[in-house]
Enzyme design. Sequence first.
Site, PDB file in Angstrom:
ATOM      1  CD  GLU A  55      -2.876  -0.756   0.070  1.00 56.11           C
ATOM      2  OE1 GLU A  55      -3.123   0.333  -0.514  1.00 56.11           O
ATOM      3  OE2 GLU A  55      -3.547  -1.871  -0.642  1.00 56.11           O
ATOM      4  CE1 TYR A  68      -6.979   3.135  -0.482  1.00 55.86           C
ATOM      5  CE2 TYR A  68      -4.429   3.306  -0.219  1.00 55.86           C
ATOM      6  CZ  TYR A  68      -5.441   2.577  -0.708  1.00 55.86           C
ATOM      7  OH  TYR A  68      -5.594   1.738  -1.658  1.00 55.86           O
ATOM      8  CG  ASP A  77      -8.018   3.094  -5.010  1.00 50.06           C
ATOM      9  OD1 ASP A  77      -9.224   3.128  -5.407  1.00 50.06           O
ATOM     10  OD2 ASP A  77      -7.109   2.337  -5.503  1.00 50.06           O
ATOM     11  CB  CYS A  98     -15.202   0.866 -13.681  1.00 52.19           C
ATOM     12  SG  CYS A  98     -16.292   2.605 -13.461  1.00 52.19           S
ATOM     13  CB  CYS A 126     -20.515  -0.349 -19.578  1.00 51.05           C
ATOM     14  SG  CYS A 126     -19.965   1.415 -19.215  1.00 51.05           S
ATOM     15  CB  CYS A 142     -19.556  -3.345 -15.529  1.00 51.34           C
ATOM     16  SG  CYS A 142     -19.552  -2.856 -13.961  1.00 51.34           S
ATOM     17  CB  CYS A 161     -23.906   1.657 -13.545  1.00 51.95           C
ATOM     18  SG  CYS A 161     -22.704   3.217 -13.937  1.00 51.95           S
TER      19      CYS A 161
END
Length: 351
Positions: free
Chosen positions: A48, A131, A149, A201, A208, A211, A217
């Site tokens: 991270e 975060y 994020d 995405c 799409c 997805c 969405c």
Amino acid sequence: MRDAIQSDLSTDLLDWYDRNARVMPWRVGPGDRAAGVMPDPYRVWLSEVMLQQTTVAAVRDYFTRFTTRWSTVQALAAAPDDQVMGEWAGLGYYARARNLLKCARVVADDYGGAFPDTYDALLNLPGIGPYTAAAIAAIAFDRPETVLDGNVERVMARLHDIHEPLPGSKPVLKNKAAALTPNTRPGDYAQAVMDLGATICTPKSPACGICPLRDPCQARAAGTQTDLPRKTPKKPKPTRYGHVYIAQREDGALLLERRPDKGLLGGMLGWPGSDWSDTPVNTPPFSADWQELAGEVRHTFTHFHLILRIWTAPLPAGLHPHRLIVLDKHAFRPSDLPTVMRKAHDLWRNR
């Protein structure tokens, strides 16, 4: 009804993740996790920190080298600063590397080598912000923390058709992300929504049609998905200038300095130099027959571009100017330098 819809979204995303999770050297995949394998908090934390402002592709090799050389937080805590900073060179944002060492030493000394397992406790460690604390708590310890994020921001902005530009929309996006974070498998969910943003995405040309969240969405329904998330325009980066001075003695030793702990490249070895500004003053660190090399070094930091002129001088053996570090030619390793200083070294060496 709303909670049921949100639960369905989280379930659909986890089902997708079980089939499509990316394989990463720091990740315990959903299959292994279901079998009871828990992630190593050290590896989660290290990944991270490395991934901040950096891509997965750029981090993979660095992560492998770090964990091969320092397999535990105790090993990293005991490592010499210069070796760690040298391995970090190229990842940029060197304050992260300094905080990496500080954090490793706090965990090793104050926590017996075991990372704390709650958001609040993690937030107290050096270099860990909201975060990173949420990501470690969720991924390493399965805490239902909201991880936000850039990938998650994009997914939330499109899922809810939010047009307020970033960074002002961050609180709204975090609230939307928090509402979808489940109490069951929150670690896998956090990685699932990040994977969705990274692979489906995407910023441009989102896929799409495949997805798992395409039906609910709102941006897809409105045809605005490629416009989101909106961002406040960035100001152009200014260009700064500077001088660096590379001197080598007759015996091959090189003269370097350690930069101040605070500021860019803090605490790292580098060549003596001027300030970095619009009109830097060409003041060598000591008297010598300085000659300017043909060419220049160009480097880009987060907030500005930098152009450096390189000056070099031969020195007699035994000279040791005040406040500079003399490194024997066999002890000097270009890999211990930050990238911009290594560029200066390469230009000098090739001339």
